[in-house]
Structures are given as structure tokens and as C-alpha cells.
Design a protein around this motif. Structure first.
Motif, PDB file in Angstrom:
ATOM      1  N   UNK A 105       0.836  -1.213   0.000  1.00 41.57           N
ATOM      2  CA  UNK A 105       0.000   0.000   0.000  1.00 41.57           C
ATOM      3  C   UNK A 105       0.872   1.265   0.000  1.00 41.57           C
ATOM      4  N   UNK A 106       1.932   1.237   0.796  1.00 41.11           N
ATOM      5  CA  UNK A 106       2.836   2.397   0.840  1.00 41.11           C
ATOM      6  C   UNK A 106       3.511   2.595  -0.514  1.00 41.11           C
ATOM      7  N   UNK A 107       3.869   1.485  -1.147  1.00 43.11           N
ATOM      8  CA  UNK A 107       4.506   1.553  -2.467  1.00 43.11           C
ATOM      9  C   UNK A 107       3.541   2.122  -3.504  1.00 43.11           C
ATOM     10  N   UNK A 108       2.261   1.720  -3.439  1.00 42.27           N
ATOM     11  CA  UNK A 108       1.241   2.230  -4.378  1.00 42.27           C
ATOM     12  C   UNK A 108       1.071   3.741  -4.199  1.00 42.27           C
ATOM     13  N   UNK A 109       1.027   4.186  -2.939  1.00 42.58           N
ATOM     14  CA  UNK A 109       0.876   5.625  -2.674  1.00 42.58           C
ATOM     15  C   UNK A 109       2.066   6.395  -3.240  1.00 42.58           C
ATOM     16  N   UNK A 110       3.258   5.846  -3.078  1.00 42.59           N
ATOM     17  CA  UNK A 110       4.457   6.486  -3.645  1.00 42.59           C
ATOM     18  C   UNK A 110       4.330   6.628  -5.167  1.00 42.59           C
ATOM     19  N   UNK A 111       3.837   5.570  -5.802  1.00 35.88           N
ATOM     20  CA  UNK A 111       3.680   5.582  -7.263  1.00 35.88           C
ATOM     21  C   UNK A 111       2.696   6.665  -7.686  1.00 35.88           C
ATOM     22  N   UNK A 112       1.549   6.756  -6.987  1.00 34.71           N
ATOM     23  CA  UNK A 112       0.520   7.750  -7.347  1.00 34.71           C
ATOM     24  C   UNK A 112       1.050   9.166  -7.143  1.00 34.71           C
ATOM     25  N   UNK A 113       1.744   9.370  -6.020  1.00 37.87           N
ATOM     26  CA  UNK A 113       2.304  10.698  -5.740  1.00 37.87           C
ATOM     27  C   UNK A 113       3.300  11.075  -6.836  1.00 37.87           C
ATOM     28  N   UNK A 114       4.084  10.084  -7.267  1.00 41.86           N
ATOM     29  CA  UNK A 114       5.060  10.359  -8.322  1.00 41.86           C
ATOM     30  C   UNK A 114       4.393  10.607  -9.663  1.00 41.86           C
ATOM     31  N   UNK A 115       3.312   9.909  -9.954  1.00 37.77           N
ATOM     32  CA  UNK A 115       2.652  10.006 -11.260  1.00 37.77           C
ATOM     33  C   UNK A 115       1.735  11.224 -11.360  1.00 37.77           C
ATOM     34  N   UNK A 116       0.994  11.510 -10.269  1.00 39.57           N
ATOM     35  CA  UNK A 116      -0.031  12.568 -10.343  1.00 39.57           C
ATOM     36  C   UNK A 116       0.207  13.670  -9.317  1.00 39.57           C
ATOM     37  N   UNK A 117       0.505  13.286  -8.084  1.00 42.92           N
ATOM     38  CA  UNK A 117       0.679  14.260  -7.012  1.00 42.92           C
ATOM     39  C   UNK A 117      -0.049  13.814  -5.758  1.00 42.92           C
ATOM     40  N   UNK A 118       0.284  14.460  -4.607  1.00 40.63           N
ATOM     41  CA  UNK A 118      -0.279  14.039  -3.322  1.00 40.63           C
ATOM     42  C   UNK A 118      -1.792  14.165  -3.290  1.00 40.63           C
ATOM     43  N   UNK A 119      -2.338  15.109  -4.053  1.00 38.83           N
ATOM     44  CA  UNK A 119      -3.782  15.337  -4.028  1.00 38.83           C
ATOM     45  C   UNK A 119      -4.559  14.110  -4.507  1.00 38.83           C
ATOM     46  N   UNK A 120      -3.915  13.269  -5.282  1.00 47.64           N
ATOM     47  CA  UNK A 120      -4.595  12.076  -5.813  1.00 47.64           C
ATOM     48  C   UNK A 120      -4.356  10.838  -4.958  1.00 47.64           C
ATOM     49  N   UNK A 121      -3.729  11.014  -3.796  1.00 53.72           N
ATOM     50  CA  UNK A 121      -3.413   9.874  -2.930  1.00 53.72           C
ATOM     51  C   UNK A 121      -4.688   9.224  -2.408  1.00 53.72           C
ATOM     52  N   UNK A 122      -4.854   7.915  -2.599  1.00 55.85           N
ATOM     53  CA  UNK A 122      -6.078   7.265  -2.102  1.00 55.85           C
ATOM     54  C   UNK A 122      -6.186   7.362  -0.585  1.00 55.85           C
TER      55      UNK A 122
END
Length: 638
Positions: free
Chosen positions: A568-585
Motif C-alpha cells: 500500500x505504501x509503495x502504491x501511494x508512492x507511485x501515485x504521488x510520483x505520477x499525479x501528485x499528493x492530491x490524488x493519494x487514495x
């Protein structure tokens, strides 16, 4: 001999063709229709009404679509392969039909329908496996002017009954059973159960396919092979009006009651042919393979009608991508020398999750064009498809369209248009897309996003919903009067390429920022631990909407509960890198499967209710590929 249809050969030609199609649509579509066989030419090319949803193409024209699919090819292509049937089991014999042979089989079954009392305008429902008799029966209905309604052979008895009763069908075509991978399914038994509640049906024609014993109701049920045995191989084609219904295809609506989308004869014909030829750039000696079931619109337009109208060789596959192993698609491509391959991102992602040797064991040298359909393809799947299947030499046409549009609306043209992963591309000639604000104002310029609508009619568009035009008007023409509303959100990039960002109800508004679920899913799917994901919004006290992600892990990534926090932490890192913190689930739930229809569409409506905690009213889940996955997701909800 048929006149040959013009085809676009360069990007400059596309731009010029598009300009002509928009500046003078009626002249353009008259030219595109000219080479077909008409009993009588049209009086008016277009009668447009995007407010009331009453749009007519080629008014006054008379024709039969099967004369254009079959008869007009006989002089030049009579001995050319029209249809190759590849069975579920690779050890079973394939079946091949030339245009002349297919014509004879269609005429034979058309005579069977006539002998069993089917008349022009009658509705015939087909609940069949992917076997040649299904393709033959669809064309036979069109031959005599009966309206075909194919029901995917995976729906429940209740779903069949709903559709048969809505269409008031008088005849049903089915089989004893079907093969799906290692399983055999008793199709006739499901039909018998459905027809207990269908008083309009007076005849059931049964194809013997797997040799299972079935109950034959005296006076109602007859065997296909016995009926065909003495039927003539000649059957004159019924003269149809341009706007006579060709088929009704049921699609799920927001209300749960299926909508019967009606497509009519002439406009659909012109559109299916035009889009097929130009998007896929199929050449005279190509073998073309669309993996869709004829139970879905993709199978109608791009397995059957589009290829046959264009005089192509089309491949029909009974099986599934993973039987007898996950190399089956690639084995079929090599076996038949497939040049053009059209499949769904869901299938690609499922094959990505298997060992790479499954695809690397095959040469795939024959492939020239790849395509995807059904949903936007995520970036990881695009690159995998491009690299391992297309060997980095095949253009990928990522086609956007709907059951209601009849055919492809936005797509690259293979080998001609610029490609950009996750972007459908540019509109086809004749398609005038716009982006709208929520209030219905057109958004000008590039690098913008909004609601995707179409501001001018096109020949393949939906004409009505069967027996209820008001529903069609409200759904498609009511939200923004003067436009066909797609229900999708889209982004137009700096070069004018369109990217579909999910259904409007699949757009999540987080603290005033709008995210398409497809965009977040695309980011999650970049993660090395993830096979597939589905994202929905749910009420959030602070942000308005929070993001809830349902994620399927790769084998070995989530073997124990202790692995999950790291993933889950790895997925959040990926989303933050791809889109930004605002898109963090806000919530990530690891699941073993997602609720999908049998065509591979994820039912986000169910996932939204789970995320919202509204699990007491999920609606009918019996038509899902695996209903049991819903209970598992509910139990695992955080």
C-alpha cells in the motif's frame, strides 16, 4: 463487381478528408455511400434533430445489408476466405468459409427462418456460443428483414427473459451447450428456464454443438441441422428501408432495466464499413481478428459487419485467452497468420500477469496492426502490448466508441496518425466532438478537459431505445440539448488528441480537483506489485469525496497480511510520483478479483456502494463473471 471504397492513405489526406466531412457533411456521406449496392438511392442524406433524438440517414433509400456483405463480393471474391472459425480446443478442427460458401449457408438459414414463420420486422433473439451458426444466423435475420437481438451467452435466465420480453421476440436460436475453456455450460437449459416467462416465443431452434442431451419441447423446439438439411441455398434478400431496424442490442443502464439500443440499416452499414477500413487499414490478403463476442457491439461491428462489408477475411474464436494455456492468443495469431489484432485492455492485463514466456514463445511476425477496445488502455499495458506483442513495429489503435455510436468515433488510423499511449487520438471524419462544462458551455482550445459530447449527427448513431424513445431522448439528447451526450469525461491535449478519463460518474472531485478514475488507475497500475485496479469516490467529511482503490496484487506480492502495508505504501508512492499528493487514495483494499461483467467491464457501481457502506442494495449481481468476488470484497472492506 462492387466499386471499391476510397481509403485514407496519409495524415495530410486525413486532415483534408476531415475538413471536407465537417464543412459539407451531406455531400461527404453521399460520396461514402455511393459504392454500395442500393435498390433505390436516397432522397435526403440527413434529417437531423439532436434535440428530440430523431435523426435519419439516407431517407428513402432501399437496400439489404447482406447483399453488401456477401452478394456484391461473389464475382471478385467468391473464392476468398470470408470467415475462419477457431474452436475452443486447439485439437478440434477449424472451419473455413469462402464468401460463396458463407452466402449459401446464410441463404439456407434464412429459408429456415421463413419456413418457421419469421416475417420482416419480427425480432429474433440469439443466445449462442461463438460458433459459425451464430454469425450465419445474424446475417440470415438481416437477409429476410428480421431484427436480430444477440444476447451474450453468459447472461442468466432472468436477464434473457428481460430482453426477450422487451423485444417481444417470436423465435430464439440457441445451442445444446457451449465450451468456455475447460468448462462446458448447458446453454439450452438456461434458455428453457428463461422461456417459462416469455409468452411471445413460439419457436426455439437448437444447434447441436457439444452433443449434450437436451429437453426438446414438442411443438416449440426444432433442431438446426434437421431444419437446414433440405433448405434451399438460394434466398432473395428482402428489400429494406434505410431506416428499418437492423438490430436491437441491450446495454445496461443506470436504472438496472436494460436499454435496447436500436441501429438501423443504411447508416449503420456505411459507418461500420467506413470506420473498419480506415482505422485498421486492412489490406486485401490480410487475416483480421477481433476477439470480441458477437453478443457485444464490438462483435457486431468489427467481427462481422465491418469486415464482411469490406470484403475482408475475419477470424471468429470460440475460446478464452488462457486455455489451454496463456499463450492461446499468440498461438492462434501464428497459426492463421493474423495481420490485424483487436482485443480488450482487460485481456492484455490478464495476460501480462502470466509468465512472459507465454508470449515470447511465438513469433507474431505476421502482425502489422494492433487495436484495443472497451476502455482506455493504461500506460503499462500499452507498452507491454507494444513491446512484446507488436515487437515495437505495430501501431496500436486505441479506439473510443460506444454501443450507442455503432462504431469507432475517436481513434488513430493505423500507420497514419500520431500515437500517444493512453490517448484515443483524433476524431474520425464526420465526428465532431466537443468538450462541455458542467453547465453545457463549449470549452475552446487545447490542453483542456470537460464532458465529451458530439455536436453533429453521424451515420452509425443510435436511433432510439426499443419501445421507449423518451428514454433515449432523456439519456443521450436531454442532458445538453443540441448535443449527443456520451456520459464520458475527456481531456484534449496540447495537440488536440483526446484522452478518455472515465465516465462522468467515475470522476472524483477531491477538494475541488477533478480526477478521472482511469487516470488514477493508470498510475496505480504502473506499480510493479499491481496487476489491475479500480478506483471509486466515496463521501469524505473534509474533501467532499475521498478516493477508494481496490487493487489486485501480482502473485507473490501480497502473500501475507504483513506484506500489505508495504505494498500500500509503495502504491501511494507511485501515485504521488505520477499525479501528485492530491490524488493519494484515502483507502486501499487488496482484493483477489474485481466485479466484472462477462465482457470484462468493471462494475464500479458495485464498488462505489461497497466504499460507501451501502451494501444492502447492490442490485442484480448474478450476471457478473464471478458473483462470489463481491462477498469477499465486502468482508475485506476497511
Amino acid at each position: 463487381m462492387p466499386a471499391e471504397h476510397p481509403r485514407i492513405h496519409s495524415f495530410a489526406e486525413y486532415e483534408e478528408t476531415y475538413r471536407r466531412s465537417v464543412e459539407n457533411p451531406e455531400q461527404f456521406w453521399a460520396e461514402m455511400a455511393e459504392p454500395f449496392t442500393w435498390r433505390r438511392k436516397w432522397d435526403t442524406v440527413l434529417k437531423a434533430d439532436l434535440v428530440g433524438g430523431h435523426n435519419e440517414w439516407y431517407s428513402g433509400a432501399k437496400l439489404n445489408i447482406t447483399e453488401n456483405c456477401l452478394d456484391r463480393h461473389l464475382a471478385k471474391r467468391g473464392n476468398k476466405l470470408a470467415l475462419i472459425w477457431e474452436p475452443n480446443d486447439p485439437k478440434t478442427r477449424q472451419i473455413r468459409y469462402t464468401y460463396r460458401e458463407l452466402h449459401q449457408h446464410v441463404c439456407q438459414f434464412a429459408n429456415v427462418l421463413l419456413n418457421n414463420g419469421v416475417e420482416k420486422g419480427d425480432r429474433v433473439c440469439l443466445y449462442m456460443p461463438m460458433i459459425p451458426q451464430l454469425a450465419i444466423a445474424v446475417l440470415a435475420c438481416a437477409r429476410i428483414g428480421a431484427v436480430h437481438s444477440v444476447i451474450f451467452a453468459g447472461f442468466s435466465a432472468t436477464a434473457i427473459a428481460d430482453r426477450v420480453n422487451d423485444a417481444q421476440a417470436t423465435v430464439v436460436l440457441t445451442s445444446d451447450g457451449l465450451n468456455r475453456g475447460p468448462k462446458q455450460i448447458p446453454v439450452k437449459r438456461v434458455v428453457d428456464e428463461a422461456l417459462e416467462h416469455c409468452p411471445s416465443v413460439r419457436r426455439v431452434i437448437v444447434v447441436e454443438h457439444i452433443g449434450w442431451p437436451v429437453h426438446m419441447q414438442e411443438g416449440r423446439d426444432v433442431w438446426y441441422h434437421e431444419e437446414v438439411k433440405d433448405a434451399s441455398k438460394s434466398c432473395p434478400a428482402e428489400e429494406m428501408d434505410a431506416e428499418d431496424p437492423l438490430f436491437v442490442l441491450y446495454t445496461s443502464g443506470s436504472t438496472g432495466k436494460p436499454k435496447g439500443v436500436v441501429h438501423t440499416t443504411a447508416g449503420y452499414m456505411v459507418w461500420a464499413d467506413y470506420t473498419f477500413r480506415n482505422v485498421f487499414q486492412v489490406q486485401e490478403n490480410d487475416v483480421y481478428w477481433c476477439t470480441a463476442d458477437i453478443g457485444w457491439v464490438t462483435g457486431h461491428s468489427y467481427l462481422l459487419y465491418g469486415p464482411l462489408l469490406s470484403g475482408a477475411t475475419t477470424l471468429m474464436f470460440e475460446g478464452i485467452p488462457t486455455y489451454p494455456d496463456a499463450g492461446r492468443f499468440w498461438e492462434v495469431i501464428d497459426k492463421h497468420g493474423v495481420n490485424v489484432f483487436y482485443t480488450a485492455p482487460t485481456a492484455i492485463r490478464s495476460l501480462m500477469a502470466t509468465p512472459l514466456d507465454n508470449v515470447l514463445s511465438y513469433s507474431l511476425d505476421s502482425l502489422r496492426v494492433l487495436g484495443t477496445v472497451g476502455e482506455p488502455i493504461n500506460e503499462e499495458a500499452w507498452y507491454w502490448y507494444h513491446q512484446h506483442v507488436g515487437k515495437e513495429r505495430c501501431p496500436i489503435v486505441d479506439t473510443w466508441w460506444q454501443t450507442e455510436t455503432g462504431g469507432i468515433m475517436i481513434s488513430a488510423l493505423a500507420g497514419i496518425s500520431p500515437l500517444k499511449p493512453t490517448h484515443a487520438g483524433q476524431p474520425l471524419p464526420g465526428v465532431q466532438p466537443v468538450l462541455l462544462t458542467q453547465e453545457g458551455k463549449e470549452i475552446e482550445g487545447n490542453d483542456e478537459e470537460g464532458y465529451l459530447a458530439i455536436k453533429f449527427p453521424w451515420p452509425g448513431m443510435i436511433r432510439t431505445t426499443y419501445g421507449d424513445h423518451e428514454r433515449a431522448r432523456q439519456t443521450y439528447f436531454g442532458p445538453y440539448p443540441g448535443y449527443y451526450f456520451t456520459g464520458d469525461g475527456a481531456r484534449r491535449d496540447e495537440n488536440g488528441l483526446y484522452r478518455i478519463i472515465g465516465r462522468v460518474d467515475d470522476v472524483i472531485n477531491v477538494s475541488g480537483h477533478r480526477f478521472g478514475t482511469a487516470e488514477i488507475e493508470n498510475a496505480i497500475n504502473q506499480n510493479a506489485n499491481v496487476v489491475e485496479s479500480a478506483v471509486v469516490g466515496y463521501p469524505h467529511d473534509v474533501k467532499g469525496q475521498g478516493i477508494y482503490a481496490f487493487v489486485i496484487c501480482r502473485d507473490g506480492s501480497c502473500n501475507s497480511e504483513s506484506d500489505k502495508p508495504h505494498v500500500e505504501a509503495s502504491i501511494i508512492e507511485t501515485i504521488v510520483a505520477e499525479i501528485g499528493k492530491i490524488a493519494k487514495p484515502d483507502k486501499i483494499q487488496i482484493v483477489s478479483g474485481l466485479p466484472k461483467t462477462r465482457s470484462g467491464k468493471i462494475m464500479r457501481r458495485i464498488l462505489r456502494k461497497v466504499a460507501e457502506g451501502e451494501t444492502s442494495n447492490l442490485g442484480d449481481i448474478t450476471t457478473l463473471l464471478d458473483p462470489g468476488v463481491v462477498d469477499e470484497i465486502i468482508k475485506g472492506k476497511k
